[in-house]
Design a protein around this motif. Structure first.
Motif, PDB file in Angstrom:
ATOM      1  N   LEU A  86       0.827  -1.199   0.000  1.00 37.28           N
ATOM      2  CA  LEU A  86       0.000   0.000   0.000  1.00 37.28           C
ATOM      3  C   LEU A  86       0.870   1.261   0.000  1.00 37.28           C
ATOM      4  O   LEU A  86       0.563   2.246  -0.678  1.00 37.28           O
ATOM      5  CB  LEU A  86      -0.938  -0.008   1.207  1.00 37.28           C
ATOM      6  CG  LEU A  86      -2.024  -1.094   1.176  1.00 37.28           C
ATOM      7  CD1 LEU A  86      -2.654  -1.263   2.550  1.00 37.28           C
ATOM      8  CD2 LEU A  86      -3.078  -0.773   0.138  1.00 37.28           C
ATOM      9  N   VAL A  87       1.959   1.229   0.763  1.00 39.09           N
ATOM     10  CA  VAL A  87       2.897   2.362   0.775  1.00 39.09           C
ATOM     11  C   VAL A  87       3.504   2.549  -0.615  1.00 39.09           C
ATOM     12  O   VAL A  87       3.596   3.676  -1.124  1.00 39.09           O
ATOM     13  CB  VAL A  87       4.001   2.141   1.833  1.00 39.09           C
ATOM     14  CG1 VAL A  87       5.141   3.149   1.649  1.00 39.09           C
ATOM     15  CG2 VAL A  87       3.417   2.274   3.231  1.00 39.09           C
ATOM     16  N   ASP A  88       3.917   1.451  -1.220  1.00 40.16           N
ATOM     17  CA  ASP A  88       4.500   1.521  -2.559  1.00 40.16           C
ATOM     18  C   ASP A  88       3.508   2.074  -3.576  1.00 40.16           C
ATOM     19  O   ASP A  88       3.907   2.631  -4.604  1.00 40.16           O
ATOM     20  CB  ASP A  88       4.979   0.142  -3.012  1.00 40.16           C
ATOM     21  CG  ASP A  88       6.234  -0.312  -2.280  1.00 40.16           C
ATOM     22  OD1 ASP A  88       6.897   0.542  -1.659  1.00 40.16           O
ATOM     23  OD2 ASP A  88       6.528  -1.523  -2.314  1.00 40.16           O
ATOM     24  N   GLY A  89       2.227   1.900  -3.286  1.00 38.97           N
ATOM     25  CA  GLY A  89       1.192   2.425  -4.168  1.00 38.97           C
ATOM     26  C   GLY A  89       0.948   3.911  -4.012  1.00 38.97           C
ATOM     27  O   GLY A  89       0.031   4.453  -4.636  1.00 38.97           O
ATOM     28  N   GLY A  90       1.770   4.557  -3.194  1.00 39.34           N
ATOM     29  CA  GLY A  90       1.664   6.014  -3.045  1.00 39.34           C
ATOM     30  C   GLY A  90       0.529   6.466  -2.153  1.00 39.34           C
ATOM     31  O   GLY A  90       0.048   7.605  -2.278  1.00 39.34           O
ATOM     32  N   VAL A 121      11.178  -2.945   9.029  1.00 41.02           N
ATOM     33  CA  VAL A 121      11.042  -2.991   7.579  1.00 41.02           C
ATOM     34  C   VAL A 121       9.900  -2.077   7.115  1.00 41.02           C
ATOM     35  O   VAL A 121      10.007  -1.416   6.076  1.00 41.02           O
ATOM     36  CB  VAL A 121      10.821  -4.448   7.095  1.00 41.02           C
ATOM     37  CG1 VAL A 121       9.519  -5.038   7.633  1.00 41.02           C
ATOM     38  CG2 VAL A 121      10.859  -4.522   5.583  1.00 41.02           C
ATOM     39  N   THR A 122       8.828  -2.016   7.881  1.00 41.05           N
ATOM     40  CA  THR A 122       7.706  -1.154   7.536  1.00 41.05           C
ATOM     41  C   THR A 122       8.051   0.309   7.776  1.00 41.05           C
ATOM     42  O   THR A 122       7.734   1.176   6.952  1.00 41.05           O
ATOM     43  CB  THR A 122       6.465  -1.551   8.342  1.00 41.05           C
ATOM     44  OG1 THR A 122       6.215  -2.951   8.182  1.00 41.05           O
ATOM     45  CG2 THR A 122       5.245  -0.774   7.896  1.00 41.05           C
ATOM     46  N   GLN A 123       8.706   0.588   8.889  1.00 40.73           N
ATOM     47  CA  GLN A 123       9.132   1.956   9.166  1.00 40.73           C
ATOM     48  C   GLN A 123      10.048   2.474   8.069  1.00 40.73           C
ATOM     49  O   GLN A 123       9.883   3.605   7.589  1.00 40.73           O
ATOM     50  CB  GLN A 123       9.847   2.019  10.521  1.00 40.73           C
ATOM     51  CG  GLN A 123      10.220   3.447  10.943  1.00 40.73           C
ATOM     52  CD  GLN A 123      10.901   3.480  12.298  1.00 40.73           C
ATOM     53  OE1 GLN A 123      11.664   2.573  12.642  1.00 40.73           O
ATOM     54  NE2 GLN A 123      10.624   4.502  13.075  1.00 40.73           N
ATOM     55  N   ASP A 124      10.993   1.646   7.643  1.00 40.14           N
ATOM     56  CA  ASP A 124      11.915   2.073   6.589  1.00 40.14           C
ATOM     57  C   ASP A 124      11.190   2.308   5.265  1.00 40.14           C
ATOM     58  O   ASP A 124      11.547   3.217   4.501  1.00 40.14           O
ATOM     59  CB  ASP A 124      13.024   1.032   6.410  1.00 40.14           C
ATOM     60  CG  ASP A 124      14.056   1.079   7.525  1.00 40.14           C
ATOM     61  OD1 ASP A 124      14.070   2.069   8.291  1.00 40.14           O
ATOM     62  OD2 ASP A 124      14.853   0.129   7.633  1.00 40.14           O
ATOM     63  N   ALA A 125      10.179   1.487   4.981  1.00 38.27           N
ATOM     64  CA  ALA A 125       9.411   1.686   3.751  1.00 38.27           C
ATOM     65  C   ALA A 125       8.714   3.050   3.762  1.00 38.27           C
ATOM     66  O   ALA A 125       8.660   3.738   2.731  1.00 38.27           O
ATOM     67  CB  ALA A 125       8.386   0.563   3.582  1.00 38.27           C
ATOM     68  N   ARG A 133      14.560   9.796   5.215  1.00 42.90           N
ATOM     69  CA  ARG A 133      15.658   9.063   5.851  1.00 42.90           C
ATOM     70  C   ARG A 133      16.538   9.961   6.718  1.00 42.90           C
ATOM     71  O   ARG A 133      17.048   9.533   7.757  1.00 42.90           O
ATOM     72  CB  ARG A 133      16.504   8.384   4.786  1.00 42.90           C
ATOM     73  CG  ARG A 133      15.936   7.099   4.259  1.00 42.90           C
ATOM     74  CD  ARG A 133      16.110   5.948   5.228  1.00 42.90           C
ATOM     75  NE  ARG A 133      15.748   4.660   4.632  1.00 42.90           N
ATOM     76  CZ  ARG A 133      16.021   3.489   5.184  1.00 42.90           C
ATOM     77  NH1 ARG A 133      16.647   3.439   6.337  1.00 42.90           N
ATOM     78  NH2 ARG A 133      15.654   2.379   4.590  1.00 42.90           N
ATOM     79  N   ASP A 134      16.739  11.199   6.298  1.00 41.01           N
ATOM     80  CA  ASP A 134      17.624  12.114   7.031  1.00 41.01           C
ATOM     81  C   ASP A 134      16.853  13.225   7.739  1.00 41.01           C
ATOM     82  O   ASP A 134      17.462  14.193   8.193  1.00 41.01           O
ATOM     83  CB  ASP A 134      18.637  12.735   6.059  1.00 41.01           C
ATOM     84  CG  ASP A 134      19.528  11.686   5.415  1.00 41.01           C
ATOM     85  OD1 ASP A 134      19.952  10.762   6.131  1.00 41.01           O
ATOM     86  OD2 ASP A 134      19.784  11.793   4.191  1.00 41.01           O
TER      87      ASP A 134
END
Length: 231
Positions: A86-90, A121-125, A133-134
């Motif tokens: 879902l995240v990848d789907g914007g 892994v979800t947080q990083d996504a 990230r920064d």
């Protein structure tokens, strides 16, 4: 600046990140993968529990919902996969003004930590999807602080210990959108525990669980702290 309000610990989904109900959608996919029939009483009860425990470590929620460690881990893996898709789907975006608020807090000399009840892994996504990230000085998930997550104080205390930003835990500010965020902050001894109304819980719920302030949005936090004594 004095030591007051030097460390800022912010929740992500619902507080700095608008996910449009993706937690519920990802849970529904995970529950279906484990054989929970959509529309059934079992499904409805489990979904309500997910809503009531927003902010808590997801694996902890699944342990209580599914009873065994094996089922909980299967549910958690299915949830992570569904949420990442879902995240990848914007389908996520920053809460309006959230990035600017974090940048302002850091420009004012404060240390900002982003926390979540999701797995790393979800947080990083989420961080990658937003280009964050920064953005903060540190990011923490439950596994980074012993695994218990909220409503335990562990992530707030881990932020305090790992950053060394303040000499007194009362100089910590915690902000989040859920009752568990408020409990976590109060149990850690944070001097300011701010609820925000952009996520799961309403003003009455946040106040009942210990909010010292309730804001319409995290965008209001820098101005609030600028008015605090010793700022």
């Amino acid at each position: 600046m004095t030591d007051a309000n030097k460390l800022i610990v912010l929740d992500m989904a619902g507080t700095t990140v608008a996910d449009g109900g993706l937690v519920e959608r990802a849970f529904e996919r995970a529950a279906e993968a484990l054989g929970v029939e959509p529309g059934s009483a079992d499904h409805g009860g489990k979904l309500q529990y997910v809503r009531d425990t927003m902010g808590e470590s997801k694996i902890s929620v699944f342990r209580r919902l599914f009873g065994t460690e094996e089922l909980a881990r299967r549910a958690n893996s299915a949830f992570e996969q569904a949420y990442a898709e879902l995240v990848d789907g914007g389908l996520i975006a920053p809460i309006p003004g959230a990035r600017e608020a974090v940048e302002k807090l850091r420009a004012d000399g404060r240390t900002v930590v982003l926390t979540t009840g999701f797995a790393r892994v979800t947080q990083d996504a989420i961080l990658d999807a937003l280009g964050w990230r920064d953005l903060a000085d540190l990011t923490l998930c439950p596994a980074d602080a012993g695994g218990r997550g909220r409503p335990y104080p562990d992530m707030v205390l881990a932020a305090f210990l790992r950053t060394g930003a303040a000499d007194d835990v009362r100089a910590t500010v915690v902000a989040g959108d859920t009752a568990y965020d408020m409990l976590s902050g109060r149990r850690a001894g944070a001097g300011t525990v701010a609820g925000v109304l952009t996520g799961a819980h309403d003003r009455a719920t946040l106040t009942a669980k210990g909010a010292t302030h309730v804001l319409d949005s995290i965008a209001e936090l820098p101005a609030l702290l600028a008015r605090e004594p010793g700022a």
